[in-house]
Design a protein around this motif. Structure first.
Motif, PDB file in Angstrom:
ATOM      1  N   SER A 185       0.849  -1.251   0.170  1.00  0.00           N
ATOM      2  CA  SER A 185       0.056  -0.044  -0.065  1.00  0.00           C
ATOM      3  C   SER A 185       0.854   1.375   0.137  1.00  0.00           C
ATOM      4  O   SER A 185       0.356   2.250  -0.635  1.00  0.00           O
ATOM      5  CB  SER A 185      -0.837   0.006   1.348  1.00  0.00           C
ATOM      6  OG  SER A 185      -0.078   0.020   2.686  1.00  0.00           O
ATOM      7  N   ALA A 186       2.089   1.204   0.715  1.00  0.00           N
ATOM      8  CA  ALA A 186       2.938   2.329   0.602  1.00  0.00           C
ATOM      9  C   ALA A 186       3.308   2.477  -0.753  1.00  0.00           C
ATOM     10  O   ALA A 186       3.579   3.817  -1.175  1.00  0.00           O
ATOM     11  CB  ALA A 186       4.060   2.212   1.602  1.00  0.00           C
ATOM     12  N   VAL A 187       3.617   1.600  -1.555  1.00  0.00           N
ATOM     13  CA  VAL A 187       4.274   1.711  -2.697  1.00  0.00           C
ATOM     14  C   VAL A 187       3.063   2.225  -3.673  1.00  0.00           C
ATOM     15  O   VAL A 187       3.180   3.166  -4.477  1.00  0.00           O
ATOM     16  CB  VAL A 187       4.947   0.477  -3.576  1.00  0.00           C
ATOM     17  CG1 VAL A 187       4.901   0.661  -4.855  1.00  0.00           C
ATOM     18  CG2 VAL A 187       5.871  -0.195  -2.575  1.00  0.00           C
TER      19      VAL A 187
ATOM     20  N   TYR B 210      -3.019   5.151  10.031  1.00  0.00           N
ATOM     21  CA  TYR B 210      -2.367   6.229  10.373  1.00  0.00           C
ATOM     22  C   TYR B 210      -0.839   6.323   9.460  1.00  0.00           C
ATOM     23  O   TYR B 210      -0.606   7.678   9.298  1.00  0.00           O
ATOM     24  CB  TYR B 210      -1.723   5.911  11.905  1.00  0.00           C
ATOM     25  CG  TYR B 210      -1.342   7.125  12.787  1.00  0.00           C
ATOM     26  CD1 TYR B 210      -0.200   7.747  12.934  1.00  0.00           C
ATOM     27  CD2 TYR B 210      -2.342   7.734  13.522  1.00  0.00           C
ATOM     28  CE1 TYR B 210      -0.145   8.668  13.971  1.00  0.00           C
ATOM     29  CE2 TYR B 210      -2.335   8.616  14.136  1.00  0.00           C
ATOM     30  CZ  TYR B 210      -1.096   9.184  14.392  1.00  0.00           C
ATOM     31  OH  TYR B 210      -0.824  10.426  15.329  1.00  0.00           O
ATOM     32  N   LEU B 211      -0.383   5.148   9.149  1.00  0.00           N
ATOM     33  CA  LEU B 211       0.743   5.253   8.103  1.00  0.00           C
ATOM     34  C   LEU B 211       0.430   5.959   6.925  1.00  0.00           C
ATOM     35  O   LEU B 211       1.291   6.805   6.252  1.00  0.00           O
ATOM     36  CB  LEU B 211       1.238   3.953   7.948  1.00  0.00           C
ATOM     37  CG  LEU B 211       2.809   3.810   7.302  1.00  0.00           C
ATOM     38  CD1 LEU B 211       3.680   4.528   7.718  1.00  0.00           C
ATOM     39  CD2 LEU B 211       2.785   2.334   6.982  1.00  0.00           C
ATOM     40  N   GLN B 212      -0.934   5.458   6.281  1.00  0.00           N
ATOM     41  CA  GLN B 212      -1.216   6.135   5.014  1.00  0.00           C
ATOM     42  C   GLN B 212      -1.352   7.713   4.843  1.00  0.00           C
ATOM     43  O   GLN B 212      -0.838   8.202   3.930  1.00  0.00           O
ATOM     44  CB  GLN B 212      -2.486   5.577   4.808  1.00  0.00           C
ATOM     45  CG  GLN B 212      -2.542   3.992   4.324  1.00  0.00           C
ATOM     46  CD  GLN B 212      -1.427   3.691   3.120  1.00  0.00           C
ATOM     47  OE1 GLN B 212      -1.345   4.442   2.186  1.00  0.00           O
ATOM     48  NE2 GLN B 212      -0.492   2.826   3.395  1.00  0.00           N
TER      49      GLN B 212
ATOM     50  N   VAL C  39     -10.429   1.543  -1.320  1.00  0.00           N
ATOM     51  CA  VAL C  39     -10.281   0.842  -2.734  1.00  0.00           C
ATOM     52  C   VAL C  39      -9.207  -0.250  -2.485  1.00  0.00           C
ATOM     53  O   VAL C  39      -9.182  -1.381  -2.871  1.00  0.00           O
ATOM     54  CB  VAL C  39     -10.335   1.639  -4.023  1.00  0.00           C
ATOM     55  CG1 VAL C  39     -10.035   0.710  -5.195  1.00  0.00           C
ATOM     56  CG2 VAL C  39     -11.318   2.529  -4.173  1.00  0.00           C
ATOM     57  N   TYR C  40      -7.627   0.366  -2.333  1.00  0.00           N
ATOM     58  CA  TYR C  40      -6.744  -0.604  -1.965  1.00  0.00           C
ATOM     59  C   TYR C  40      -6.825  -1.770  -1.201  1.00  0.00           C
ATOM     60  O   TYR C  40      -6.537  -2.749  -1.589  1.00  0.00           O
ATOM     61  CB  TYR C  40      -5.423   0.194  -2.244  1.00  0.00           C
ATOM     62  CG  TYR C  40      -4.006  -0.614  -2.242  1.00  0.00           C
ATOM     63  CD1 TYR C  40      -3.609  -0.987  -3.544  1.00  0.00           C
ATOM     64  CD2 TYR C  40      -3.632  -1.305  -1.108  1.00  0.00           C
ATOM     65  CE1 TYR C  40      -2.728  -1.879  -3.493  1.00  0.00           C
ATOM     66  CE2 TYR C  40      -2.630  -2.152  -0.901  1.00  0.00           C
ATOM     67  CZ  TYR C  40      -2.127  -2.209  -2.548  1.00  0.00           C
ATOM     68  OH  TYR C  40      -1.137  -3.280  -2.543  1.00  0.00           O
ATOM     69  N   PRO C  41      -7.259  -1.331  -0.033  1.00  0.00           N
ATOM     70  CA  PRO C  41      -7.286  -2.260   1.127  1.00  0.00           C
ATOM     71  C   PRO C  41      -8.148  -3.439   0.698  1.00  0.00           C
ATOM     72  O   PRO C  41      -8.041  -4.697   0.904  1.00  0.00           O
ATOM     73  CB  PRO C  41      -7.592  -1.680   2.213  1.00  0.00           C
ATOM     74  CG  PRO C  41      -7.106  -0.058   2.334  1.00  0.00           C
ATOM     75  CD  PRO C  41      -7.408   0.028   0.422  1.00  0.00           C
ATOM     76  N   LEU C  42      -9.368  -3.045   0.119  1.00  0.00           N
ATOM     77  CA  LEU C  42     -10.510  -4.081  -0.325  1.00  0.00           C
ATOM     78  C   LEU C  42      -9.942  -4.808  -1.471  1.00  0.00           C
ATOM     79  O   LEU C  42     -10.143  -6.095  -1.158  1.00  0.00           O
ATOM     80  CB  LEU C  42     -11.560  -3.197  -0.796  1.00  0.00           C
ATOM     81  CG  LEU C  42     -12.737  -4.200  -1.290  1.00  0.00           C
ATOM     82  CD1 LEU C  42     -13.351  -5.095  -0.189  1.00  0.00           C
ATOM     83  CD2 LEU C  42     -13.856  -3.292  -1.807  1.00  0.00           C
TER      84      LEU C  42
END
Length: 283
Positions: free
Chosen positions: A65-67, A153-155, A106-109
């Motif tokens: 997700s970071a990428v 939090y990181l996002q 969207v991405y986590p899903l």
């Protein structure tokens, strides 16, 4: 700052259409890498237990997700796309909401669907090929909600880095996050040591009884989690052998509530800074 739902929907469709090939290739690459990691653990450990499945899911989610998040504003970093992106008839708020929806919804899903599908395949092999009746990880662990909050939090930090840095966005964002984490931990530990010093807790007798000792030799500050609790270690000597007991010193409820509000407000503050940076780009 204006927000139009119809413009937002059109912007969302444009984002998917413009990056359709990239997203499809990314999904295929993600599935391949997840399967490779799972097979590696399956072969080396001779099983894919529940905790390993959890680690693969969460570590993969954070790293991938970071990428992905660092590419959300990539059009502002590329000269060939920059002018076109700035000329779109949409507000900075609509672009910001789109970025938040893509990174937090969207991405986590999509990642969860792909990862669980891969886990199901490997778990099937684990059960029927190697004979290990390991449970399938389906986000049903008690630590998952807390870890997902950390992801949230990181996002917010990565999203700020995505618009702040134009070149080597992922590397610079990763360095920024590491420095922030180290700084917060160092400040929290420094503050904890100064506040606690060499004082003893009110339940020193209970700690002594738990250790089975008549007297505690000394208490040692062992670390802290910012805004949550402080970890202390009490040690004593029993028949020539040193024994110790860890316990937590929690903040009083009013102070904890204030710190919790501050902690919740940080991601929204970072989103606000990201929004201002987007508006600056348009100006």
């Amino acid at each position: 700052m204006q927000f139009s739902f119809s413009r937002f929907i059109n912007l969302f469709k444009l984002q998917l259409a413009a990056n359709r090939r990239l997203y499809l290739l990314g999904m295929a690459a993600l599935a391949g890498m997840l399967l490779a990691f799972m097979l590696f653990f399956l072969i080396t450990d001779r099983e894919l237990n529940f905790k390993t499945q959890q680690a693969v899911y969460l570590v993969g989610l954070v790293l991938s997700s970071a990428v992905f998040t660092t590419t959300v504003f990539k059009q502002y970093a590329e000269r060939s796309q920059r002018a076109q992106a700035l000329m779109l008839p949409v507000s900075a708020l609509e672009k910001m909401v789109l970025a938040v929806v893509l990174t937090l919804v969207v991405y986590p899903l999509v990642y969860t669907i792909i990862c669980i599908a891969c886990l199901k395949v490997i778990n099937y092999l684990d059960i029927y090929w190697l004979g290990n009746p390991n449970a399938l990880y389906m986000l049903n662990d008690e630590y998952t909600p807390g870890l997902l909050v950390i992801y949230f939090y990181l996002q917010s930090f990565v999203l700020l880095g995505a618009i702040w840095f134009r070149k080597q966005t992922f590397v610079k964002s990763a360095v920024m996050i590491c420095l922030i984490i180290i700084g917060m931990q160092a400040f929290s530990s420094f503050l904890g040591r100064k506040i606690i010093g060499r004082t003893q807790p009110a339940n020193v007798e209970a700690v002594s009884q738990k250790l089975g000792a008549t007297k505690i030799r000394h208490f040692m500050y062992d670390g802290a989690t910012p805004y949550v609790n402080t970890l202390l270690m009490a040690n004593t000597e029993i028949e020539g052998k040193v024994d110790w007991e860890y316990y937590k010193v929690e903040l009083p409820q009013p102070a904890f509530s204030i710190m919790l509000v501050v902690l919740i407000a940080v991601p929204f503050f970072l989103w606000f800074i990201t929004l201002l940076k987007l508006r600056e780009q348009q100006l």
